[in-house]
Design a protein around this motif. Structure first.
Motif, PDB file in Angstrom:
ATOM      1  N   ASP A   1      41.740  67.239  65.956  1.00  0.00           N
ATOM      2  CA  ASP A   1      40.597  67.562  65.098  1.00  0.00           C
ATOM      3  C   ASP A   1      40.307  69.058  65.206  1.00  0.00           C
ATOM      4  O   ASP A   1      39.474  69.496  65.998  1.00  0.00           O
ATOM      5  CB  ASP A   1      39.382  66.733  65.527  1.00  0.00           C
ATOM      6  N   CYS A   2      41.008  69.845  64.392  1.00  0.00           N
ATOM      7  CA  CYS A   2      40.805  71.293  64.351  1.00  0.00           C
ATOM      8  C   CYS A   2      41.406  71.833  63.061  1.00  0.00           C
ATOM      9  O   CYS A   2      42.113  71.120  62.340  1.00  0.00           O
ATOM     10  CB  CYS A   2      41.410  71.983  65.580  1.00  0.00           C
ATOM     11  N   ASP A   3      41.128  73.076  62.767  1.00  0.00           N
ATOM     12  CA  ASP A   3      41.540  73.697  61.513  1.00  0.00           C
ATOM     13  C   ASP A   3      42.964  74.238  61.627  1.00  0.00           C
ATOM     14  O   ASP A   3      43.231  75.088  62.483  1.00  0.00           O
ATOM     15  CB  ASP A   3      40.565  74.829  61.170  1.00  0.00           C
ATOM     16  N   PRO A   4      43.894  73.802  60.773  1.00  0.00           N
ATOM     17  CA  PRO A   4      45.263  74.328  60.814  1.00  0.00           C
ATOM     18  C   PRO A   4      45.316  75.843  60.647  1.00  0.00           C
ATOM     19  O   PRO A   4      46.257  76.493  61.114  1.00  0.00           O
ATOM     20  CB  PRO A   4      45.941  73.621  59.633  1.00  0.00           C
ATOM     21  N   ALA A   5      44.304  76.410  59.994  1.00  0.00           N
ATOM     22  CA  ALA A   5      44.265  77.861  59.799  1.00  0.00           C
ATOM     23  C   ALA A   5      44.130  78.612  61.115  1.00  0.00           C
ATOM     24  O   ALA A   5      44.356  79.824  61.169  1.00  0.00           O
ATOM     25  CB  ALA A   5      43.111  78.229  58.870  1.00  0.00           C
TER      26      ALA A   5
ATOM     27  N   GLY B   1      46.069  78.366  63.490  1.00  0.00           N
ATOM     28  CA  GLY B   1      47.413  78.648  63.998  1.00  0.00           C
ATOM     29  C   GLY B   1      47.943  77.593  64.950  1.00  0.00           C
ATOM     30  O   GLY B   1      49.112  77.620  65.326  1.00  0.00           O
ATOM     31  N   ASP B   2      47.080  76.661  65.356  1.00  0.00           N
ATOM     32  CA  ASP B   2      47.490  75.575  66.243  1.00  0.00           C
ATOM     33  C   ASP B   2      48.256  74.539  65.428  1.00  0.00           C
ATOM     34  O   ASP B   2      47.688  73.896  64.533  1.00  0.00           O
ATOM     35  CB  ASP B   2      46.251  74.952  66.891  1.00  0.00           C
ATOM     36  N   GLN B   3      49.535  74.362  65.718  1.00  0.00           N
ATOM     37  CA  GLN B   3      50.377  73.467  64.942  1.00  0.00           C
ATOM     38  C   GLN B   3      50.053  71.993  65.145  1.00  0.00           C
ATOM     39  O   GLN B   3      50.565  71.142  64.416  1.00  0.00           O
ATOM     40  CB  GLN B   3      51.851  73.728  65.273  1.00  0.00           C
ATOM     41  N   THR B   4      49.221  71.684  66.123  1.00  0.00           N
ATOM     42  CA  THR B   4      48.850  70.282  66.343  1.00  0.00           C
ATOM     43  C   THR B   4      47.608  69.892  65.541  1.00  0.00           C
ATOM     44  O   THR B   4      47.200  68.731  65.570  1.00  0.00           O
ATOM     45  CB  THR B   4      48.595  70.014  67.839  1.00  0.00           C
ATOM     46  N   CYS B   5      46.988  70.859  64.847  1.00  0.00           N
ATOM     47  CA  CYS B   5      45.773  70.573  64.075  1.00  0.00           C
ATOM     48  C   CYS B   5      46.104  69.767  62.827  1.00  0.00           C
ATOM     49  O   CYS B   5      47.045  70.083  62.093  1.00  0.00           O
ATOM     50  CB  CYS B   5      45.078  71.869  63.657  1.00  0.00           C
ATOM     51  N   GLY B   6      45.307  68.755  62.581  1.00  0.00           N
ATOM     52  CA  GLY B   6      45.488  67.936  61.386  1.00  0.00           C
ATOM     53  C   GLY B   6      44.404  68.131  60.358  1.00  0.00           C
ATOM     54  O   GLY B   6      44.395  67.497  59.309  1.00  0.00           O
ATOM     55  N   GLY B   7      43.449  69.016  60.670  1.00  0.00           N
ATOM     56  CA  GLY B   7      42.299  69.214  59.794  1.00  0.00           C
ATOM     57  C   GLY B   7      41.022  68.760  60.479  1.00  0.00           C
ATOM     58  O   GLY B   7      41.048  67.903  61.369  1.00  0.00           O
ATOM     59  N   ILE B   8      39.922  69.360  60.100  1.00  0.00           N
ATOM     60  CA  ILE B   8      38.631  69.028  60.719  1.00  0.00           C
ATOM     61  C   ILE B   8      38.110  67.698  60.175  1.00  0.00           C
ATOM     62  O   ILE B   8      38.028  67.495  58.968  1.00  0.00           O
ATOM     63  CB  ILE B   8      37.612  70.149  60.469  1.00  0.00           C
ATOM     64  N   VAL B   9      37.776  66.808  61.076  1.00  0.00           N
ATOM     65  CA  VAL B   9      37.263  65.482  60.713  1.00  0.00           C
ATOM     66  C   VAL B   9      35.797  65.600  60.285  1.00  0.00           C
ATOM     67  O   VAL B   9      34.980  66.187  60.998  1.00  0.00           O
ATOM     68  CB  VAL B   9      37.396  64.497  61.893  1.00  0.00           C
ATOM     69  N   GLU B  10      35.481  65.016  59.130  1.00  0.00           N
ATOM     70  CA  GLU B  10      34.120  65.070  58.605  1.00  0.00           C
ATOM     71  C   GLU B  10      33.401  63.730  58.657  1.00  0.00           C
ATOM     72  O   GLU B  10      32.178  63.692  58.653  1.00  0.00           O
ATOM     73  CB  GLU B  10      34.145  65.574  57.154  1.00  0.00           C
ATOM     74  N   GLU B  11      34.157  62.638  58.686  1.00  0.00           N
ATOM     75  CA  GLU B  11      33.558  61.311  58.592  1.00  0.00           C
ATOM     76  C   GLU B  11      33.633  60.570  59.928  1.00  0.00           C
ATOM     77  O   GLU B  11      34.607  60.684  60.667  1.00  0.00           O
ATOM     78  CB  GLU B  11      34.267  60.489  57.514  1.00  0.00           C
TER      79      GLU B  11
END
Length: 264
Positions: free
Chosen positions: A177-181, A183-193
């Protein structure tokens, strides 16, 4: 008042907000003024509060039982369904849900600051000491940490850093749960729900979400780390070191040694 004093505010979020000077809450208090000490309900102009200006209607002047000695007493008697608005005509400084925008805002005049939502016409059980409590109670479908950050209007939030089930069409089973921007390649996008299940570790996520995949292999792909294990390639009749030639088939069996793999 300082937003950093908000109970339960995430430490990293508070630090970021301090750096960017985003910690001052709008002022909602009103300077004390001398009055008559005679409080009466404002039914003439419908302000939703009690006044102390000596302009009570004639029928109230003629019957002292209408008049009370404090704002609290007056509000309790005449505006029991909304004592908050009665007691705080300029806002209580508490938080309430803006259902339309799916964030929590402060009970204060909108001209006082960008996180003010206007004077709340709500019962006390709809008002909260901090945005996270408001989010959890009134906007339960949103992830509380995300909702809190959106309510505070800070660009500091980078996700919880926890893991959740990734897109099944990719080679990454669990993502962070983090922003791919970032630079962390393990980020899938910030969870909102809030319906998205979050796990403390990639191992836990793999165990619960991908029980059909070897946990070590799933974890290695989820954390973008090399795995020195061996897998059988039936097309070439060879066993490969996954850290050198990663398998694309995550459901394949893997082995701790090349000998064990060759016996497969």
């Amino acid at each position: 008042t300082n937003i950093l004093l908000t109970p339960g505010l995430d430490a990293s979020l508070a630090t970021c907000m301090s750096v960017w000077g985003m910690t001052e809450e709008p002022v909602t208090a009103v300077s004390a003024q001398l009055g008559t000490g005679r409080f009466y309900p404002d039914w003439i102009y419908g302000s939703g509060t009690c006044l102390e200006d000596g302009n009570e209607p004639i029928f109230m002047m003629n019957n002292p039982s209408w008049i009370l000695g404090s704002l609290e007493e007056c509000c309790t008697r005449y505006y029991s369904w909304n004592t908050n608005k009665c007691m705080n005509s300029n806002g209580s400084g508490l938080w309430y849900a803006d259902q339309l925008n799916e964030v929590c805002v402060i009970d204060c005049d909108e001209s006082s600051g960008s996180i003010c939502g206007g004077i709340a016409d709500l019962s006390p059980d709809k008002l909260f000491a901090d945005p996270k409590s408001c989010c959890e109670s009134q906007l339960a479908w949103r992830l509380a940490e995300f909702c809190e950050a959106e309510s505070l209007q800070t660009g500091c939030y980078g996700g919880t850093g926890l893991y959740y089930r990734g897109d099944s069409t990719t080679a990454v089973p669990c993502v962070k749960d983090c922003d791919p921007a970032s630079g962390d390649q393990t980020c899938g996008g910030i969870v909102e729900e809030s319906w998205v299940t979050l796990y403390e570790t990639a191992e836990d996520c793999c165990a619960y979400e991908y029980s059909s995949i070897d946990n070590e292999l799933c974890t290695a792909r989820s954390t973008n780390s090399a795995l020195r294990r061996y897998w059988p390639d039936k097309t070439t009749a060879k066993c490969h070191d996954d850290s050198v030639v990663p398998t694309e088939d995550l459901t394949i069996a893997i082995y701790g040694s090349i000998e064990d793999c060759c016996l497969y």
